[in-house]
Design a protein around this motif. Structure first.
Motif, PDB file in Angstrom:
ATOM      1  N   GLU A  14       0.943  -1.170   0.120  1.00 41.10           N
ATOM      2  CA  GLU A  14       0.072  -0.063   0.016  1.00 41.10           C
ATOM      3  C   GLU A  14       0.866   1.168   0.072  1.00 41.10           C
ATOM      4  O   GLU A  14       1.897   1.194   0.584  1.00 41.10           O
ATOM      5  N   PRO A  15       0.464   2.324  -0.756  1.00 40.51           N
ATOM      6  CA  PRO A  15       1.304   3.595  -0.598  1.00 40.51           C
ATOM      7  C   PRO A  15       1.201   4.207   0.775  1.00 40.51           C
ATOM      8  O   PRO A  15       0.174   3.778   1.725  1.00 40.51           O
ATOM      9  N   PRO A  16       2.167   4.672   1.200  1.00 41.01           N
ATOM     10  CA  PRO A  16       2.109   5.274   2.709  1.00 41.01           C
ATOM     11  C   PRO A  16       0.935   6.378   2.841  1.00 41.01           C
ATOM     12  O   PRO A  16       0.556   6.792   1.634  1.00 41.01           O
ATOM     13  N   PRO A  17       0.206   6.294   4.056  1.00 35.72           N
ATOM     14  CA  PRO A  17      -0.591   7.314   4.366  1.00 35.72           C
ATOM     15  C   PRO A  17      -0.266   8.802   4.231  1.00 35.72           C
ATOM     16  O   PRO A  17       0.785   9.205   4.364  1.00 35.72           O
ATOM     17  N   GLU A  18      -1.327   9.392   3.732  1.00 36.38           N
ATOM     18  CA  GLU A  18      -1.135  10.878   3.503  1.00 36.38           C
ATOM     19  C   GLU A  18      -1.622  11.790   4.608  1.00 36.38           C
ATOM     20  O   GLU A  18      -2.668  11.444   5.201  1.00 36.38           O
ATOM     21  N   TYR A  19      -0.908  12.930   4.721  1.00 37.50           N
ATOM     22  CA  TYR A  19      -1.265  13.825   5.631  1.00 37.50           C
ATOM     23  C   TYR A  19      -1.673  13.409   7.138  1.00 37.50           C
ATOM     24  O   TYR A  19      -2.788  13.764   7.876  1.00 37.50           O
ATOM     25  N   ARG A  20      -0.793  12.533   7.628  1.00 40.80           N
ATOM     26  CA  ARG A  20      -0.915  11.974   8.847  1.00 40.80           C
ATOM     27  C   ARG A  20      -0.223  13.108   9.866  1.00 40.80           C
ATOM     28  O   ARG A  20       0.759  13.621   9.683  1.00 40.80           O
ATOM     29  N   GLU A  21      -1.030  13.334  11.046  1.00 45.62           N
ATOM     30  CA  GLU A  21      -0.519  14.077  12.001  1.00 45.62           C
ATOM     31  C   GLU A  21       1.041  13.736  12.443  1.00 45.62           C
ATOM     32  O   GLU A  21       0.968  12.429  12.958  1.00 45.62           O
ATOM     33  N   ILE A  22       1.940  14.624  12.648  1.00 43.53           N
ATOM     34  CA  ILE A  22       3.212  14.136  13.321  1.00 43.53           C
ATOM     35  C   ILE A  22       3.113  14.395  14.886  1.00 43.53           C
ATOM     36  O   ILE A  22       2.960  15.478  15.480  1.00 43.53           O
ATOM     37  N   ALA A  70      22.955  20.617  24.464  1.00 39.06           N
ATOM     38  CA  ALA A  70      22.637  21.843  23.387  1.00 39.06           C
ATOM     39  C   ALA A  70      22.342  21.107  22.132  1.00 39.06           C
ATOM     40  O   ALA A  70      21.183  21.626  21.544  1.00 39.06           O
ATOM     41  N   ASP A  71      22.953  20.106  21.481  1.00 40.33           N
ATOM     42  CA  ASP A  71      22.483  19.545  20.270  1.00 40.33           C
ATOM     43  C   ASP A  71      21.067  18.787  20.464  1.00 40.33           C
ATOM     44  O   ASP A  71      20.431  18.835  19.647  1.00 40.33           O
ATOM     45  N   ARG A  72      21.030  18.212  21.477  1.00 37.71           N
ATOM     46  CA  ARG A  72      19.616  17.491  21.765  1.00 37.71           C
ATOM     47  C   ARG A  72      18.612  18.542  21.906  1.00 37.71           C
ATOM     48  O   ARG A  72      17.482  18.268  21.407  1.00 37.71           O
ATOM     49  N   GLU A  73      18.726  19.567  22.569  1.00 40.39           N
ATOM     50  CA  GLU A  73      17.704  20.601  22.841  1.00 40.39           C
ATOM     51  C   GLU A  73      17.616  21.329  21.182  1.00 40.39           C
ATOM     52  O   GLU A  73      16.368  21.473  20.874  1.00 40.39           O
ATOM     53  N   LEU A  74      18.511  21.551  20.546  1.00 37.97           N
ATOM     54  CA  LEU A  74      18.546  22.057  19.320  1.00 37.97           C
ATOM     55  C   LEU A  74      17.463  21.083  18.055  1.00 37.97           C
ATOM     56  O   LEU A  74      16.420  21.459  17.383  1.00 37.97           O
ATOM     57  N   TYR A  75      17.989  19.763  18.352  1.00 37.96           N
ATOM     58  CA  TYR A  75      17.022  18.752  17.455  1.00 37.96           C
ATOM     59  C   TYR A  75      15.772  18.766  17.884  1.00 37.96           C
ATOM     60  O   TYR A  75      14.748  18.736  16.997  1.00 37.96           O
ATOM     61  N   GLU A  76      15.480  18.764  19.456  1.00 39.09           N
ATOM     62  CA  GLU A  76      14.100  18.628  19.602  1.00 39.09           C
ATOM     63  C   GLU A  76      13.132  19.906  19.098  1.00 39.09           C
ATOM     64  O   GLU A  76      12.009  19.741  18.741  1.00 39.09           O
ATOM     65  N   ARG A  77      13.865  21.046  19.439  1.00 40.42           N
ATOM     66  CA  ARG A  77      13.181  22.429  19.006  1.00 40.42           C
ATOM     67  C   ARG A  77      12.904  22.357  17.737  1.00 40.42           C
ATOM     68  O   ARG A  77      11.664  22.610  17.207  1.00 40.42           O
ATOM     69  N   THR A  78      13.622  21.655  16.819  1.00 40.04           N
ATOM     70  CA  THR A  78      13.627  21.630  15.347  1.00 40.04           C
ATOM     71  C   THR A  78      12.471  20.673  14.875  1.00 40.04           C
ATOM     72  O   THR A  78      11.608  20.854  14.271  1.00 40.04           O
ATOM     73  N   GLU A  92       9.077  22.138  15.642  1.00 44.07           N
ATOM     74  CA  GLU A  92       8.516  23.135  14.839  1.00 44.07           C
ATOM     75  C   GLU A  92       8.132  22.544  13.463  1.00 44.07           C
ATOM     76  O   GLU A  92       7.184  23.023  12.935  1.00 44.07           O
ATOM     77  N   LEU A  93       8.903  21.461  13.200  1.00 39.90           N
ATOM     78  CA  LEU A  93       8.319  20.761  11.932  1.00 39.90           C
ATOM     79  C   LEU A  93       7.179  20.156  12.123  1.00 39.90           C
ATOM     80  O   LEU A  93       6.218  19.907  11.186  1.00 39.90           O
ATOM     81  N   ALA A  94       7.052  19.409  13.104  1.00 35.83           N
ATOM     82  CA  ALA A  94       5.989  18.672  13.520  1.00 35.83           C
ATOM     83  C   ALA A  94       4.600  19.341  13.406  1.00 35.83           C
ATOM     84  O   ALA A  94       3.473  18.877  13.166  1.00 35.83           O
ATOM     85  N   ALA A  95       4.582  20.478  13.691  1.00 38.91           N
ATOM     86  CA  ALA A  95       3.360  21.487  13.937  1.00 38.91           C
ATOM     87  C   ALA A  95       3.082  21.962  12.343  1.00 38.91           C
ATOM     88  O   ALA A  95       1.838  22.399  12.400  1.00 38.91           O
ATOM     89  N   TYR A 116       3.545  13.291   3.383  1.00 40.73           N
ATOM     90  CA  TYR A 116       4.059  12.098   3.853  1.00 40.73           C
ATOM     91  C   TYR A 116       5.062  12.260   5.085  1.00 40.73           C
ATOM     92  O   TYR A 116       5.868  13.342   5.205  1.00 40.73           O
ATOM     93  N   VAL A 117       5.009  11.396   6.286  1.00 37.97           N
ATOM     94  CA  VAL A 117       5.956  11.508   7.130  1.00 37.97           C
ATOM     95  C   VAL A 117       7.390  11.551   6.600  1.00 37.97           C
ATOM     96  O   VAL A 117       8.169  12.379   7.222  1.00 37.97           O
ATOM     97  N   GLN A 118       7.800  11.013   5.442  1.00 38.52           N
ATOM     98  CA  GLN A 118       9.030  11.237   4.949  1.00 38.52           C
ATOM     99  C   GLN A 118       9.513  12.229   4.630  1.00 38.52           C
ATOM    100  O   GLN A 118      10.500  12.963   4.728  1.00 38.52           O
ATOM    101  N   ASN A 119       8.437  13.246   4.348  1.00 33.25           N
ATOM    102  CA  ASN A 119       9.024  14.587   4.217  1.00 33.25           C
ATOM    103  C   ASN A 119       9.171  15.370   5.223  1.00 33.25           C
ATOM    104  O   ASN A 119      10.194  16.350   5.230  1.00 33.25           O
ATOM    105  N   TYR A 120       8.397  15.120   6.411  1.00 34.93           N
ATOM    106  CA  TYR A 120       8.957  15.428   7.455  1.00 34.93           C
ATOM    107  C   TYR A 120      10.558  15.096   8.128  1.00 34.93           C
ATOM    108  O   TYR A 120      10.907  15.751   8.622  1.00 34.93           O
ATOM    109  N   ALA A 121      10.659  13.861   7.676  1.00 33.20           N
ATOM    110  CA  ALA A 121      12.058  13.350   8.146  1.00 33.20           C
ATOM    111  C   ALA A 121      13.071  13.935   7.359  1.00 33.20           C
ATOM    112  O   ALA A 121      14.143  14.398   7.903  1.00 33.20           O
ATOM    113  N   ASP A 122      12.694  14.244   5.891  1.00 34.37           N
ATOM    114  CA  ASP A 122      13.604  14.923   4.894  1.00 34.37           C
ATOM    115  C   ASP A 122      13.989  16.460   5.429  1.00 34.37           C
ATOM    116  O   ASP A 122      14.974  16.960   5.365  1.00 34.37           O
ATOM    117  N   ALA A 123      12.875  17.008   5.914  1.00 34.29           N
ATOM    118  CA  ALA A 123      13.027  18.461   6.532  1.00 34.29           C
ATOM    119  C   ALA A 123      13.983  18.529   7.614  1.00 34.29           C
ATOM    120  O   ALA A 123      14.495  19.672   7.913  1.00 34.29           O
TER     121      ALA A 123
END
Length: 186
Positions: free
Chosen positions: A13-21, A142-150, A153-156, A161-168
């Motif tokens: 099946e194709p991956p689900p679309e527009y799933r909330e992160i 510091a890097d852990r906090e930067l990554y979580e903040r990013t 922001e992207l999850a909002a 596709y979830v892959q688009n979030y991962a790529d971002a």
């Protein structure tokens, strides 16, 4: 990856679309989820398991994550799917991604606990890169906090596709890896 590439590597099946992160605060049971999945995978594959590592955000204490365990599995030949996929299917895993142009990567999804099982060949630089990134986030607040903040922001945002979030997240991942590799070279 664009839509065409995502669909080209998808199996079934194709991956689900527009799933909330959905990101959850760190959950102390995630390492136990990994241990359970690890036992099941090792029991199913035996000596075919060359490496098996908990990676991704659930492997970093204190880091918010999607409640999904990312695991790297190294097998002798990812293209010989008959050597490992049927055995993993018997314990509930489903082959969802086949990427011949990216390290011959395969991805299987497991239901309980929820797992993304990334399968790579021996000597794959991506395996080492994921471990360096994980270890950097475990040891550098510091890097852990930067990554979580990013990630938050992207999850909002809305992603097809979830892959688009991962790529971002790629730019911040490369930035953090650059610091980790720079310090290791010193």
């Amino acid at each position: 990856m664009d839509d065409e590439q995502i669909l080209a590597v998808s199996v079934g099946e194709p991956p689900p679309e527009y799933r909330e992160i959905v990101l959850e605060d760190y959950y102390s049971e995630w390492p136990l989820w990994f241990e359970r999945a690890e036992r099941e995978i090792r029991a199913a594959l035996g000596e075919a398991v060359l490496e098996l590592d908990h990676v991704g955000s659930t492997s970093v204490p204190g880091l918010a994550a999607k409640p999904l365990i990312d695991i790297n599995l190294v097998v002798a030949d990812t293209t010989d799917e008959s050597a490992y996929v049927p055995k993993l299917e018997r314990i509930g895993y489903v082959l969802r991604v086949r990427e011949p142009d990216w390290y011959e990567h395969r991805l299987l999804r497991g239901p309980d606990p929820p797992v993304n099982l990334h399968v790579f060949p021996p000597g794959c630089e991506e395996v080492e890169r994921m471990l360096v990134f994980r270890d950097r986030l475990r040891t550098n607040a510091a890097d852990r906090e930067l990554y979580e903040r990013t990630k938050r922001e992207l999850a909002a945002r809305e992603w097809k596709y979830v892959q688009n979030y991962a790529d971002a997240k790629s730019a911040v991942v490369l930035e953090i890896l650059g610091r980790a590799e720079g310090e290791a070279a010193e």
